[in-house]
Design a protein around this motif. Structure first.
Motif, PDB file in Angstrom:
ATOM      1  N   ASN A  29       7.361  -1.411  -2.157  1.00 55.00           N
ATOM      2  CA  ASN A  29       5.989  -1.807  -1.851  1.00 55.00           C
ATOM      3  C   ASN A  29       6.018  -3.207  -1.233  1.00 55.00           C
ATOM      4  OD1 ASN A  29       6.110  -3.768  -3.927  1.00 55.00           O
ATOM      5  ND2 ASN A  29       5.164  -2.404  -5.438  1.00 55.00           N
ATOM      6  N   ASP A  30       4.854  -3.733  -0.900  1.00 55.41           N
ATOM      7  CA  ASP A  30       4.762  -5.011  -0.193  1.00 55.41           C
ATOM      8  C   ASP A  30       4.500  -6.193  -1.133  1.00 55.41           C
ATOM      9  OD1 ASP A  30       5.181  -3.918   2.357  1.00 55.41           O
ATOM     10  OD2 ASP A  30       3.097  -3.249   2.445  1.00 55.41           O
ATOM     11  N   GLN A  31       4.808  -6.048  -2.395  1.00 58.24           N
ATOM     12  CA  GLN A  31       4.592  -7.149  -3.337  1.00 58.24           C
ATOM     13  C   GLN A  31       5.360  -8.390  -2.892  1.00 58.24           C
ATOM     14  OE1 GLN A  31       5.025  -6.303  -7.604  1.00 58.24           O
ATOM     15  NE2 GLN A  31       6.355  -8.090  -7.778  1.00 58.24           N
ATOM     16  N   PRO A  32       4.693  -9.529  -2.764  1.00 57.82           N
ATOM     17  CA  PRO A  32       5.384 -10.751  -2.318  1.00 57.82           C
ATOM     18  C   PRO A  32       6.179 -11.380  -3.454  1.00 57.82           C
ATOM     19  CG  PRO A  32       3.085 -11.236  -2.763  1.00 57.82           C
ATOM     20  CD  PRO A  32       3.242  -9.745  -2.950  1.00 57.82           C
ATOM     21  N   LYS A 146      11.675  -5.403   1.300  1.00 61.29           N
ATOM     22  CA  LYS A 146      10.501  -5.002   0.532  1.00 61.29           C
ATOM     23  C   LYS A 146      10.858  -4.926  -0.944  1.00 61.29           C
ATOM     24  CE  LYS A 146       7.784  -2.570   4.007  1.00 61.29           C
ATOM     25  NZ  LYS A 146       6.956  -1.368   4.269  1.00 61.29           N
ATOM     26  N   HIS A 147       9.837  -5.077  -1.779  1.00 59.36           N
ATOM     27  CA  HIS A 147      10.048  -5.052  -3.218  1.00 59.36           C
ATOM     28  C   HIS A 147      10.490  -3.656  -3.677  1.00 59.36           C
ATOM     29  CE1 HIS A 147       8.439  -4.653  -7.439  1.00 59.36           C
ATOM     30  NE2 HIS A 147       9.256  -5.679  -7.548  1.00 59.36           N
TER      31      HIS A 147
END
Length: 297
Positions: A29-32, A146-147
């Motif tokens: 996912n796109d978790q920063p 990406k995470h």
């Protein structure tokens, strides 16, 4: 404590009447990256480059606890106490049991209140490699990452915060070290030699100075007090000798036998058969190695 590993599953429902839902795993996912780290904590960011087989993941472990399984261009984040921690990376499918992984990896001295970055690569021999990199290099290489979201971390931050006054301890089962009724260094079986070599490697690589190492032999209550005292001391001496052969200074090591004075279990005499008594007493037959560091009071 924040949980960085999550399991994300979506059910895709078919528009066709009567169709069964299909399960689809979202690996990323796109978790920063969370850049905030507490004053007494250390942040860890593990990221994998594009080396190795794209179909094979790399397991990341922290003090033997599972953190994640990284795929190419995936990253994972964890928070631990800011003191030396053992970090390891192992390619899946190479017969690495959790017990083996727990005894492997290298110690890293982690700075307080900062993120530490580790690149994960797979070499031509198919072995995982973990390399500490500086912040600027990591941030440049993380741009396309990406995470890794499909695995659940089992790292408990509290387990990384052992009090400074408590020694690091290894417990070696006597049955994994010696044949029955044997106690000399030459008697130690190959698996036992490997365990002792791993401990010696920990001692050599530990980034905080070791001031004392206690090697303590223990027996079960079978036999006379004098015999058990002698056997426990001989086994402690044998482990000390193997540690020395693996590069640990003799001046650091104190070997002692305690016979059957400090049992782990004490109800074994109530077992119905002699074989059951032997099995019950197995935890009592052991050699314990304790490390005391210069940071301990």
């Amino acid at each position: 404590m924040k949980t960085f590993g999550v399991i994300a599953v979506s059910l895709i429902l078919s528009a066709c009447a009567g169709a069964h839902p299909k399960e689809k795993w979202h690996n990323f996912n796109d978790q920063p990256i969370d850049s905030w780290v507490g004053d007494n904590d250390a942040g860890l960011v593990f990221y994998r480059d594009q080396s190795g087989d794209s179909h094979t993941a790399v397991n990341i472990v922290i003090n033997g606890e599972y953190q994640t399984s990284l795929q190419q261009n995936g990253y994972s984040q964890a928070v631990v106490c800011a003191q030396p921690q053992r970090l390891g990376a192992f390619v899946t499918g190479q017969g690495n049991s959790s017990a083996n992984e727990a005894a492997r990896g290298n110690f890293y001295n982690l700075p307080r209140g900062q993120l530490s970055y580790f690149r994960v690569s797979v070499n031509q021999a198919g072995q995982a490699q973990l390399m500490a990199v500086d912040k600027a290099t990591a941030q440049a290489e993380l741009k396309n990452s990406k995470h890794q979201a499909n695995t659940l971390s089992r790292v408990d931050k509290q387990n990384t915060c052992a009090p400074r006054s408590a020694p690091r301890q290894y417990t070696l089962g006597a049955s994994a070290l010696f044949p029955f009724d044997r106690s000399q260094a030459a008697d130690i079986i190959p698996d036992g030699r490997k365990q002792i070599a791993n401990i010696a490697a920990d001692i050599r690589e530990y980034p905080v100075g070791i001031k004392k190492i206690e090697v303590i032999g223990h027996t079960d209550p079978q036999g006379t007090e004098a015999y058990n005292q002698q056997l426990s001391k001989q086994r402690a001496d044998a482990v000390k000798q193997l540690l020395m052969q693996n590069g640990v200074s003799a001046s650091l090591i104190y070997a002692e036998g305690k016979g059957a004075a400090e049992p782990v279990v004490s109800h074994c005499a109530n077992q119905a058969t002699a074989a059951q008594v032997q099995t019950c007493n197995q935890p009592n037959r052991r050699v314990v190695v304790k490390l005391y560091t210069n940071q301990q009071q």
